[in-house]
Motif scaffolding. Sequence first.
Motif, PDB file in Angstrom:
ATOM      1  N   ILE A 407      72.609  -3.859 -27.756  1.00 39.49           N
ATOM      2  CA  ILE A 407      71.603  -4.018 -28.806  1.00 39.49           C
ATOM      3  C   ILE A 407      70.803  -5.307 -28.611  1.00 39.49           C
ATOM      4  CG2 ILE A 407      73.234  -5.158 -30.366  1.00 39.49           C
ATOM      5  CD1 ILE A 407      70.399  -2.701 -31.310  1.00 39.49           C
ATOM      6  N   GLU A 408      71.436  -6.327 -28.018  1.00 39.08           N
ATOM      7  CA  GLU A 408      70.716  -7.596 -27.841  1.00 39.08           C
ATOM      8  C   GLU A 408      69.523  -7.429 -26.915  1.00 39.08           C
ATOM      9  OE1 GLU A 408      71.602 -12.250 -26.558  1.00 39.08           O
ATOM     10  OE2 GLU A 408      73.086 -10.675 -26.163  1.00 39.08           O
ATOM     11  N   GLN A 409      69.692  -6.659 -25.813  1.00 36.65           N
ATOM     12  CA  GLN A 409      68.588  -6.439 -24.882  1.00 36.65           C
ATOM     13  C   GLN A 409      67.451  -5.675 -25.548  1.00 36.65           C
ATOM     14  OE1 GLN A 409      71.323  -5.103 -21.446  1.00 36.65           O
ATOM     15  NE2 GLN A 409      69.446  -5.786 -20.451  1.00 36.65           N
ATOM     16  N   ARG A 410      67.805  -4.730 -26.387  1.00 36.72           N
ATOM     17  CA  ARG A 410      66.780  -3.954 -27.098  1.00 36.72           C
ATOM     18  C   ARG A 410      65.986  -4.856 -28.050  1.00 36.72           C
ATOM     19  NH1 ARG A 410      68.625   1.674 -26.679  1.00 36.72           N
ATOM     20  NH2 ARG A 410      70.790   1.720 -25.985  1.00 36.72           N
ATOM     21  N   ILE A 411      66.696  -5.735 -28.745  1.00 39.58           N
ATOM     22  CA  ILE A 411      66.025  -6.633 -29.689  1.00 39.58           C
ATOM     23  C   ILE A 411      65.101  -7.600 -28.948  1.00 39.58           C
ATOM     24  CG2 ILE A 411      66.412  -8.469 -31.376  1.00 39.58           C
ATOM     25  CD1 ILE A 411      68.996  -7.049 -32.181  1.00 39.58           C
ATOM     26  N   LEU A 412      65.581  -8.136 -27.815  1.00 39.63           N
ATOM     27  CA  LEU A 412      64.771  -9.079 -27.049  1.00 39.63           C
ATOM     28  C   LEU A 412      63.515  -8.420 -26.482  1.00 39.63           C
ATOM     29  CD1 LEU A 412      67.565 -11.068 -25.162  1.00 39.63           C
ATOM     30  CD2 LEU A 412      66.127 -11.878 -27.045  1.00 39.63           C
ATOM     31  N   GLU A 413      63.636  -7.162 -26.045  1.00 38.51           N
ATOM     32  CA  GLU A 413      62.457  -6.452 -25.528  1.00 38.51           C
ATOM     33  C   GLU A 413      61.442  -6.212 -26.642  1.00 38.51           C
ATOM     34  OE1 GLU A 413      60.080  -4.270 -22.723  1.00 38.51           O
ATOM     35  OE2 GLU A 413      61.677  -5.761 -22.545  1.00 38.51           O
ATOM     36  N   ALA A 414      61.916  -5.828 -27.822  1.00 35.09           N
ATOM     37  CA  ALA A 414      61.012  -5.628 -28.958  1.00 35.09           C
ATOM     38  C   ALA A 414      60.335  -6.937 -29.346  1.00 35.09           C
ATOM     39  CB  ALA A 414      61.779  -5.039 -30.138  1.00 35.09           C
ATOM     40  N   GLU A 415      61.101  -8.013 -29.318  1.00 35.20           N
ATOM     41  CA  GLU A 415      60.545  -9.318 -29.666  1.00 35.20           C
ATOM     42  C   GLU A 415      59.502  -9.759 -28.642  1.00 35.20           C
ATOM     43  OE1 GLU A 415      63.029 -12.669 -31.538  1.00 35.20           O
ATOM     44  OE2 GLU A 415      62.843 -13.263 -29.444  1.00 35.20           O
ATOM     45  N   LYS A 416      59.764  -9.474 -27.367  1.00 32.57           N
ATOM     46  CA  LYS A 416      58.838  -9.866 -26.300  1.00 32.57           C
ATOM     47  C   LYS A 416      57.490  -9.155 -26.424  1.00 32.57           C
ATOM     48  CE  LYS A 416      59.335  -8.276 -22.144  1.00 32.57           C
ATOM     49  NZ  LYS A 416      59.883  -7.995 -20.795  1.00 32.57           N
ATOM     50  N   LEU A 417      57.529  -7.904 -26.907  1.00 32.69           N
ATOM     51  CA  LEU A 417      56.298  -7.131 -27.040  1.00 32.69           C
ATOM     52  C   LEU A 417      55.598  -7.353 -28.377  1.00 32.69           C
ATOM     53  CD1 LEU A 417      57.341  -3.760 -25.393  1.00 32.69           C
ATOM     54  CD2 LEU A 417      55.953  -5.573 -24.425  1.00 32.69           C
ATOM     55  N   GLY A 418      56.091  -8.266 -29.202  1.00 32.20           N
ATOM     56  CA  GLY A 418      55.392  -8.651 -30.416  1.00 32.20           C
ATOM     57  C   GLY A 418      55.741  -7.868 -31.656  1.00 32.20           C
ATOM     58  N   PHE A 419      56.854  -7.145 -31.667  1.00 31.49           N
ATOM     59  CA  PHE A 419      57.260  -6.427 -32.868  1.00 31.49           C
ATOM     60  C   PHE A 419      57.858  -7.409 -33.872  1.00 31.49           C
ATOM     61  CE2 PHE A 419      57.029  -3.018 -29.809  1.00 31.49           C
ATOM     62  CZ  PHE A 419      56.511  -1.969 -30.555  1.00 31.49           C
ATOM     63  N   ALA A 420      57.577  -7.157 -35.138  1.00 35.94           N
ATOM     64  CA  ALA A 420      58.031  -8.066 -36.192  1.00 35.94           C
ATOM     65  C   ALA A 420      59.334  -7.608 -36.834  1.00 35.94           C
ATOM     66  CB  ALA A 420      56.952  -8.213 -37.264  1.00 35.94           C
ATOM     67  N   THR A 421      59.629  -6.294 -36.773  1.00 37.81           N
ATOM     68  CA  THR A 421      60.809  -5.752 -37.454  1.00 37.81           C
ATOM     69  C   THR A 421      61.483  -4.725 -36.559  1.00 37.81           C
ATOM     70  OG1 THR A 421      59.683  -6.014 -39.582  1.00 37.81           O
ATOM     71  CG2 THR A 421      61.643  -4.627 -39.541  1.00 37.81           C
ATOM     72  N   ILE A 422      62.813  -4.731 -36.541  1.00 36.99           N
ATOM     73  CA  ILE A 422      63.581  -3.700 -35.859  1.00 36.99           C
ATOM     74  C   ILE A 422      64.693  -3.241 -36.791  1.00 36.99           C
ATOM     75  CG2 ILE A 422      65.064  -5.397 -34.692  1.00 36.99           C
ATOM     76  CD1 ILE A 422      65.243  -3.369 -32.362  1.00 36.99           C
ATOM     77  N   MET A 423      64.871  -1.923 -36.899  1.00 37.81           N
ATOM     78  CA  MET A 423      65.895  -1.355 -37.768  1.00 37.81           C
ATOM     79  C   MET A 423      67.067  -0.890 -36.914  1.00 37.81           C
ATOM     80  SD  MET A 423      65.547   1.647 -40.666  1.00 37.81           S
ATOM     81  CE  MET A 423      64.367   0.683 -41.626  1.00 37.81           C
ATOM     82  N   VAL A 424      68.264  -1.391 -37.227  1.00 38.00           N
ATOM     83  CA  VAL A 424      69.467  -1.065 -36.461  1.00 38.00           C
ATOM     84  C   VAL A 424      70.579  -0.655 -37.423  1.00 38.00           C
ATOM     85  CG1 VAL A 424      68.834  -2.678 -34.612  1.00 38.00           C
ATOM     86  CG2 VAL A 424      70.308  -3.453 -36.482  1.00 38.00           C
ATOM     87  N   SER A 425      71.715  -0.278 -36.852  1.00 36.03           N
ATOM     88  CA  SER A 425      72.861   0.110 -37.661  1.00 36.03           C
ATOM     89  C   SER A 425      73.516  -1.125 -38.283  1.00 36.03           C
ATOM     90  CB  SER A 425      73.886   0.854 -36.806  1.00 36.03           C
ATOM     91  OG  SER A 425      75.092   1.043 -37.512  1.00 36.03           O
ATOM     92  N   LYS A 426      74.091  -0.920 -39.453  1.00 41.67           N
ATOM     93  CA  LYS A 426      74.782  -2.010 -40.129  1.00 41.67           C
ATOM     94  C   LYS A 426      76.031  -2.433 -39.369  1.00 41.67           C
ATOM     95  CE  LYS A 426      76.147  -3.349 -44.820  1.00 41.67           C
ATOM     96  NZ  LYS A 426      76.316  -2.880 -46.220  1.00 41.67           N
ATOM     97  N   GLN A 427      76.552  -1.529 -38.542  1.00 40.76           N
ATOM     98  CA  GLN A 427      77.767  -1.816 -37.780  1.00 40.76           C
ATOM     99  C   GLN A 427      77.474  -2.502 -36.446  1.00 40.76           C
ATOM    100  OE1 GLN A 427      79.920   1.841 -37.360  1.00 40.76           O
ATOM    101  NE2 GLN A 427      79.608   2.425 -39.488  1.00 40.76           N
TER     102      GLN A 427
END
Length: 454
Positions: A407-427
Motif C-alpha cells: 500500500i505504501e508504494q501505491r500511496i507514493l505513486e498517487a502522491e507523486k502524480l498530484g492526487f490529494a486524497t486516496i481511499m484505502v481499507s481501514k485494516q
Amino acid sequence: MAKVKTTYFCQKCGAQYAKWQGKCNSCGDWNTIVEELVQKADPKDWKTSAKKEAKKAAKPLLIAEIENTPQNRMNTGNNELDRVLGGGIVPGSLTLLGGEPGIGKSTLLLQISLGLKYRTLYVSGEESQQQIKMRAERINPNPANCFILTETKTQNIFRQVEEVEPEVVIIDSIQTLHSDYIESSPGSISQIRECTAELIKFAKESNTPVILIGHITKEGSIAGPKVLEHMVDTVLQFEGDRNHVYRILRAHKNRFGSTHELGIYEMQGSGLREVTNPSEILISKNGEDLSGTAIASTLEGMRPLMIEIQALVSTAVYGTPQRSTTGYNAKRLNMLLAVLEKRAGFRLGAKDVFLNVTGGISVDDPAIDLAVIAAILSSNEDIALEKDSCFAAEVGLAGEIRPVTRIEQRILEAEKLGFATIMVSKQSKIPKGDFQIRIIKVAKIEDVVSHLFG
C-alpha cells in the motif's frame, strides 16, 4: 541410408500419431491432425551417436556439490525490455516474442539489435537486406555491432554464426526456418519443433542468447505446437491495437524472473519510444467533471500504476440487462454488482452496466475493486467524483473493504502524480511517514457511499 516416414501431427498441440484420425486425443480438437513427411536417421547412426553421447554424458551431483555461479545478465539498453525480462538477457537463454501482424515485433527487436553494445546477428526470413536497411536507417542511422543475414535454412545460419561469432542472435521468424533433417515444408509442426530444438542446443552449448519472433494465430496464441512455448525459457507477448500508438510488452513465461512485469511503448515514426511514466498516458487530461470516472492505484509487477476506470449505468432497453467489460473480468463485475445490491441497497438488477479500463490494458489486480464500485455509483447517481481522489482496496462478498499489498508504494505513486486524497481499507497497515496526500480509511461499503455522496 536415411528413411522417409509419414507421420501425423496435431496442428494445435503437436501430438504425434501413426495414422490419421478425426479427433486429437491430447487436446480434444477435431480436424487438426495433418500428414507430414519426417526424415528419420538410420538405426545404425542412432547407435553410433548414442555411444558418443554416452562418453560425454553428464554425471549426477548432489545439490551441495553444484557450484553456484552468479548469473550475469546482458543489458539491452532498453529499460522496458530489461524490466520485463527480469533485469536483462540471460546468456544461453531462448526467448520467444509473439504478437499480431503489424504490431511492431520486428521493429522492437531491430531497434534493440541496432542499439546493443554486443555483437548481434539479426537473421530475417521475411525481408531482404535492403528492406531492413531502410528501416534501420529510420530507427538508428549509425549502428556499430549489428550484422544482417537473410536466410531460412538453419544449417546455413549456423555456418554464418561460426564466422561472425555473435554474442546475441535474433531470428525473424521461427515459422520461416527449415532444417535439412526434416522433409516437411517451413512452418509445419515438425519443422518448427526441429528448428527450435537446434537453436536451443546452440544457445546452451555456446552460451549465446537467442531471441525468436513467433507468429500469432487467429485465436491469439503463438502459431505452431504448444510444446514450442514449453521448450523456450521466456515467452513475451507484444500487445496493442494497430490503430493506436501505445504497445504493451508482457511476460507470459519467464524462467529467470517474474511474469507480472509490464513494459509500455509508444509507436513513432522513428521506432518505439519507451514510456517511463505510464500513469500519465493511462489517465485522461479532460478538465470537465464527468460522472462514472474513478482513478485506481494498481501494481504490475514491481511498478505502481494509476489507471482510469470508466463506468456507464443506464436503464436496460431489453428484458435482460447487459454486463459488458473491457480490460476487466466480467465475472468479478457481476460479483461487485451483487455486493452493491445486497449490502448497499442499490437496485442495479434492471440496469445495463458497461465498464472500461482506459489505455487498452487489462488489469486483474483486486485493488481496483473499490475504484470500480466508485465509478459505478458515480454513474448511477450521475454525480462526478473529485478529480484529485483515487482508490486502492479490495471489496469482499460481505461488503467489507479489504486491504491490499504494498500500500505504501501505491500511496507514493498517487502522491507523486498530484492526487490529494486516496481511499484505502481501514485494516491497511500504513507505515509512519510524512505523506502529503490525505488518506481516508473505510471499513465497509456504507462508509464509501457516505464519504463519496454524503
